[in-house]
Design a protein around this motif. Structure first.
Motif, PDB file in Angstrom:
ATOM      1  N   GLN A  73       7.543   2.596   3.987  1.00 29.95           N
ATOM      2  CA  GLN A  73       7.484   1.467   3.180  1.00 29.95           C
ATOM      3  C   GLN A  73       7.363   1.124   1.715  1.00 29.95           C
ATOM      4  OE1 GLN A  73       2.767   0.631   3.759  1.00 29.95           O
ATOM      5  NE2 GLN A  73       2.969   1.534   6.182  1.00 29.95           N
ATOM      6  N   GLU A  74       7.934   2.395   0.902  1.00 29.96           N
ATOM      7  CA  GLU A  74       8.463   2.892  -0.017  1.00 29.96           C
ATOM      8  C   GLU A  74       7.400   2.723  -1.035  1.00 29.96           C
ATOM      9  OE1 GLU A  74      11.615   0.340  -0.730  1.00 29.96           O
ATOM     10  OE2 GLU A  74      13.269   1.419   0.512  1.00 29.96           O
ATOM     11  N   PRO A  75       6.169   3.535  -0.839  1.00 28.53           N
ATOM     12  CA  PRO A  75       5.629   3.100  -2.360  1.00 28.53           C
ATOM     13  C   PRO A  75       5.886   3.912  -2.979  1.00 28.53           C
ATOM     14  CG  PRO A  75       4.989   4.915  -0.418  1.00 28.53           C
ATOM     15  CD  PRO A  75       6.373   4.588  -0.011  1.00 28.53           C
ATOM     16  N   ARG A  76       4.734   4.127  -3.759  1.00 29.97           N
ATOM     17  CA  ARG A  76       4.939   4.189  -5.790  1.00 29.97           C
ATOM     18  C   ARG A  76       4.700   5.951  -5.773  1.00 29.97           C
ATOM     19  NH1 ARG A  76       1.124   5.567  -9.385  1.00 29.97           N
ATOM     20  NH2 ARG A  76       0.068   4.330  -8.999  1.00 29.97           N
ATOM     21  N   LEU A  77       6.015   6.744  -5.868  1.00 30.94           N
ATOM     22  CA  LEU A  77       5.589   7.858  -6.090  1.00 30.94           C
ATOM     23  C   LEU A  77       4.708   8.823  -7.070  1.00 30.94           C
ATOM     24  CD1 LEU A  77       8.646   9.154  -4.187  1.00 30.94           C
ATOM     25  CD2 LEU A  77       6.551   8.462  -3.320  1.00 30.94           C
ATOM     26  N   PRO A  78       4.103  10.112  -6.730  1.00 28.44           N
ATOM     27  CA  PRO A  78       4.368  11.282  -5.920  1.00 28.44           C
ATOM     28  C   PRO A  78       3.038  10.297  -4.995  1.00 28.44           C
ATOM     29  CG  PRO A  78       2.429  11.702  -8.024  1.00 28.44           C
ATOM     30  CD  PRO A  78       3.550  10.334  -7.958  1.00 28.44           C
ATOM     31  N   VAL A  79       3.636  10.380  -3.226  1.00 30.90           N
ATOM     32  CA  VAL A  79       1.804  10.573  -2.736  1.00 30.90           C
ATOM     33  C   VAL A  79       1.792  11.597  -2.358  1.00 30.90           C
ATOM     34  CG1 VAL A  79       2.870   7.918  -2.241  1.00 30.90           C
ATOM     35  CG2 VAL A  79       3.640   9.713  -1.674  1.00 30.90           C
ATOM     36  N   ALA A  80       0.485  10.993  -0.837  1.00 32.10           N
ATOM     37  CA  ALA A  80       0.180  13.149  -0.251  1.00 32.10           C
ATOM     38  C   ALA A  80      -0.775  12.732   0.893  1.00 32.10           C
ATOM     39  CB  ALA A  80      -0.279  13.989  -1.081  1.00 32.10           C
ATOM     40  N   VAL A  81      -0.393  13.177   2.456  1.00 35.43           N
ATOM     41  CA  VAL A  81      -1.704  12.949   3.406  1.00 35.43           C
ATOM     42  C   VAL A  81      -2.258  13.647   3.689  1.00 35.43           C
ATOM     43  CG1 VAL A  81      -1.583  12.025   5.843  1.00 35.43           C
ATOM     44  CG2 VAL A  81       0.783  10.609   3.987  1.00 35.43           C
ATOM     45  N   VAL A  82      -3.186  13.823   3.736  1.00 31.62           N
ATOM     46  CA  VAL A  82      -4.059  15.346   3.985  1.00 31.62           C
ATOM     47  C   VAL A  82      -5.155  14.779   4.836  1.00 31.62           C
ATOM     48  CG1 VAL A  82      -6.036  16.435   2.736  1.00 31.62           C
ATOM     49  CG2 VAL A  82      -4.080  15.400   1.364  1.00 31.62           C
TER      50      VAL A  82
END
Length: 198
Positions: free
Chosen positions: A46-55
């Protein structure tokens, strides 16, 4: 279904409040999933704004190096992150040990001591017992780095089969709560990225 619409996720805003993190993280937390790596891949499409994380609080099919199975029960840190990269292109072969060293530095702040060692290229061990492992990968767009991905599996407060060891076994009641483990993992990722990419 678009990942952002999944009811299992919530924003990491409350998790990150007052955390002294440097970068503007977007964090999605889910109680249980198959793999944070899989969910991160779907989010990045989905090309999100980085930085991203999944926990995830629990993974059903956590994986380590070479797709080895990784025990991922509730109480540990199971984190996958993607971060923008600036400056020179990273040396992909060096990233695993650099990530392991960054995570070790954060864990040493808890007072574990010299018993914690890096087992090249990407594990943290105490004696012959594994405490944590990391994954890294560089994602390219043509000749430019699009982003760099990091995965962290850290044993926290949960039962574990040998040859694993947990922070709770090492630190007893000084073992941090789960939210602090999340922040510890994010700090390790961002410090590595900032120090190496600038």
């Amino acid at each position: 279904m678009r990942l952002a619409q999944s009811s299992g996720f919530r924003c990491g805003g409350a998790l990150l409040a007052g955390s002294a993190l440097v970068l503007p993280w977007q964090v999605r937390v889910i109680p249980v999933c198959s793999s944070t790596e899989t969910l991160l891949t779907a989010w990045l499409q989905q090309e999100p704004r980085l930085p991203v994380a999944v926990v995830a609080k629990k993974q059903r099919f956590g994986r380590g190096t070479a797709n080895r199975s990784w025990q991922s029960p509730s109480g540990g840190l199971w984190l996958s992150a993607a971060i923008p990269w600036f400056g020179e292109s990273p040396q992909a072969e060096n990233l695993p040990i650099l990530m392991a060293a960054a995570l070790e530095a954060e864990l040493q702040s808890l007072g574990i001591g010299p018993q914690l060692q890096i087992k090249a290229p990407n594990d943290l061990i105490v004696g012959n017992q594994k405490l944590a492992g990391v994954l890294t990968s560089v994602v390219w767009r043509g000749l430019r780095v699009r982003h760099v991905r990091f995965g962290i599996g850290l044993n926290g407060r949960h039962p574990i089969r040998p040859p694993g060891i947990t922070l709770e076994q090492l630190l007893g009641n000084r073992c941090p709560p789960w939210q602090q483990l999340v922040l510890l993992g994010l700090r390790a990722v961002e410090k590595l990225a900032i120090n190496v990419s600038h």
